[in-house]
Scaffold this active site. Structure first.
Site, PDB file in Angstrom:
ATOM      1  N   CYS A   1      -2.927  11.473   3.663  1.00  2.00           N
ATOM      2  CA  CYS A   1      -3.248  10.687   2.299  1.00  2.00           C
ATOM      3  C   CYS A   1      -3.009  11.302   1.207  1.00  2.00           C
ATOM      4  O   CYS A   1      -2.563  10.495   0.070  1.00  2.00           O
ATOM      5  CB  CYS A   1      -4.732  10.287   2.409  1.00  2.00           C
ATOM      6  N   GLU A  15       0.844  -1.249  -0.063  1.00  2.00           N
ATOM      7  CA  GLU A  15       0.035  -0.159  -0.105  1.00  2.00           C
ATOM      8  C   GLU A  15       0.846   1.318   0.019  1.00  2.00           C
ATOM      9  O   GLU A  15       0.278   2.397   0.320  1.00  2.00           O
ATOM     10  CB  GLU A  15      -0.859  -0.049   1.355  1.00  2.00           C
ATOM     11  N   HIS A  45      -4.782   1.721   7.272  1.00  4.47           N
ATOM     12  CA  HIS A  45      -3.270   2.041   7.050  1.00  4.47           C
ATOM     13  C   HIS A  45      -2.755   2.482   8.247  1.00  4.47           C
ATOM     14  O   HIS A  45      -3.358   3.353   9.055  1.00  4.47           O
ATOM     15  CB  HIS A  45      -3.041   3.265   6.036  1.00  4.47           C
TER      16      HIS A  45
END
Length: 448
Positions: free
Chosen positions: A371, A174, A250
């Protein structure tokens, strides 16, 4: 030689919508099917970039992807003209059309993992595009991501690019959302911190029971090998599976680091004391002084952290050595979080100031300030070798704002995704964007 941490923020794409595609991301799922405002989303992101640039931070921009991804739909058996492909997908498999329209590439913390030249065996900055294979709508991003990064960081003397890891569950990757780097100075050797949710081959590591653990230990280890990192310059830590099951999909939803500082929630990791000791010891060997700021669960619960995105913030170094925390408005709206932040900054510790930004359009889809940015540590020579078209300036901000105002819709619903005109609008906008950013041909419609 001076060195910098450059934040390359993702430019929100024209098809920004609330598809509710990300299982395990509470905000994404809870806002599913609502109408979005792509224009507002893009302008909110640009405003953050401009503000950080005005504060003296190095800032860049990373282009969005072509959506809907008609080529991906063709690979799934839809045929005919582009309009016919969209029409067929809408009739026969609407969820696939929604997935092919996702603007999730805006969250470029998932675009790649980046290791600076001071850490790597060959003295170049290394990029590995994330395969994002846990979610279909994100797994289709990495080919274009690789081309865009290659156009931004094209000088092979200074930059090395690696293809995404094999797109299988064992190597779920990721990107930088589960990677942090600690260092005394950005241009000096540091310690790279990889956080994983599960191991693919070793059942001694516990796994979450409700939501998937997206990052594997094996993927993190593979990236470290590809980048030529020294064992003494790497620390691996496991994310607490219980917090994954509470919506922490995450690590950057529960911890953020910068320089010599880790800001984290008490429940973020397993074997926290052992991890902190390893980070402290390894950073000390390269002249650093590792420090941590733990947010106790008694002050901020995991649910508070997930709903406010306290830790999905940007932790930035100021010239006087103190830290600035960039947070979304949702932190101010959460009484416990805001009370904690006020006490944190008034204590005169490492984090001295908090700045609040309106990123509601991104937040409603599950992405905060952290993000939206990919961090790349560069020395002066490397920064000069970056494609200058992607470095934020006042004129570029003006050009991109005008571009958004010209091309973006101010409302987008699921029904709008079935309109073939949306694809034409997107391609027209992106073709113009590649000229503004001097990227060349990076999109499938420009290449094929």
């Amino acid at each position: 030689m001076k060195s910098y941490e450059v934040n390359f923020d993702g430019l929100v794409g024209p098809t920004h919508n609330y598809g509710g595609l990300s299982y395990g991301n509470v905000a994404s799922q809870s806002n599913s099917q609502q109408s979005s405002n792509p224009k507002e989303a893009a302008l909110q992101g640009l405003a953050k970039m401009k503000a950080l640039m005005d504060m003296g931070f190095q800032q860049g921009v990373l282009a969005p992807q072509e959506r809907p991804d008609v080529a991906a739909l063709r690979r799934l058996g839809f045929s005919g003209t582009d309009a016919q492909v969209i029409e067929r997908a809408a009739k026969e498999a609407m969820p696939l059309l929604v997935a092919s329209c996702s603007a999730s590439s805006m969250w470029v913390a998932n675009a790649a993992t980046v290791s600076p030249s001071a850490d790597t065996a060959d003295g170049r900055v290394h990029f590995t595009a994330a395969n994002l294979n846990c979610k279909y709508h994100r797994s289709i991003e990495h080919p274009t991501t690789s081309r865009v990064l290659g156009a931004m960081f094209a000088n092979q003397q200074h930059f090395a690019h690696h293809a995404a890891l094999p797109a299988v569950a064992q190597f779920g990757d990721e990107g930088a959302a589960n990677h942090t780097r600690f260092c005394r100075e950005y241009g000096e050797a540091g310690v790279e911190f990889f956080v994983f949710g599960r191991s693919a081959f070793d059942n001694r590591f516990p796994a979450p029971q409700k939501y998937p653990a997206r990052q594997t230990l094996e993927a993190s280890q593979a990236v470290a090998r590809l980048h030529g990192l020294r064992d003494e310059g790497v620390v691996y830590a496991q994310q607490n599976p219980d917090v994954i099951d509470q919506g922490v999909f995450h690590n950057d939803v529960i911890a953020v680091g910068n320089g010599e500082v880790l800001f984290y929630h008490e429940d973020a990791f397993l074997e926290t004391d052992k991890m902190l000791a390893e980070l402290q010891g390894k950073l000390a060997k390269v002249g650093g002084n590792f420090q941590s700021v733990c947010v106790p669960r008694s002050a901020v619960t995991v649910d508070d952290a997930v709903r406010s995105y306290l830790f999905n913030s940007q932790l930035l170094s100021r010239p006087d050595g103190s830290m600035l925390l960039i947070v979304p408005q949702e932190c101010q709206a959460n009484e416990r979080v805001w009370t904690y932040l006020q006490s944190l900054t008034s204590a005169g510790g490492l984090i001295r100031e908090v700045k609040v930004f309106d990123l509601k359009q991104s937040m409603q889809n599950g992405g905060g300030p952290a993000c939206l940015r990919l961090r790349v540590a560069l020395n002066e020579t490397e920064l000069a070798a970056v494609n200058p078209g992607v470095i934020m300036t006042a004129p570029l901000y003006g050009s991109l704002t005008a571009w958004v105002e010209k091309h973006y819709r101010d409302r987008l619903s699921e029904t709008d995704l079935t309109d073939p005109q949306l694809l034409l609008e997107c391609r027209t906008a992106l073709d113009e964007l590649t000229q503004i950013l001097k990227l060349g041909a990076v999109y499938p419609f420009q290449i094929n």
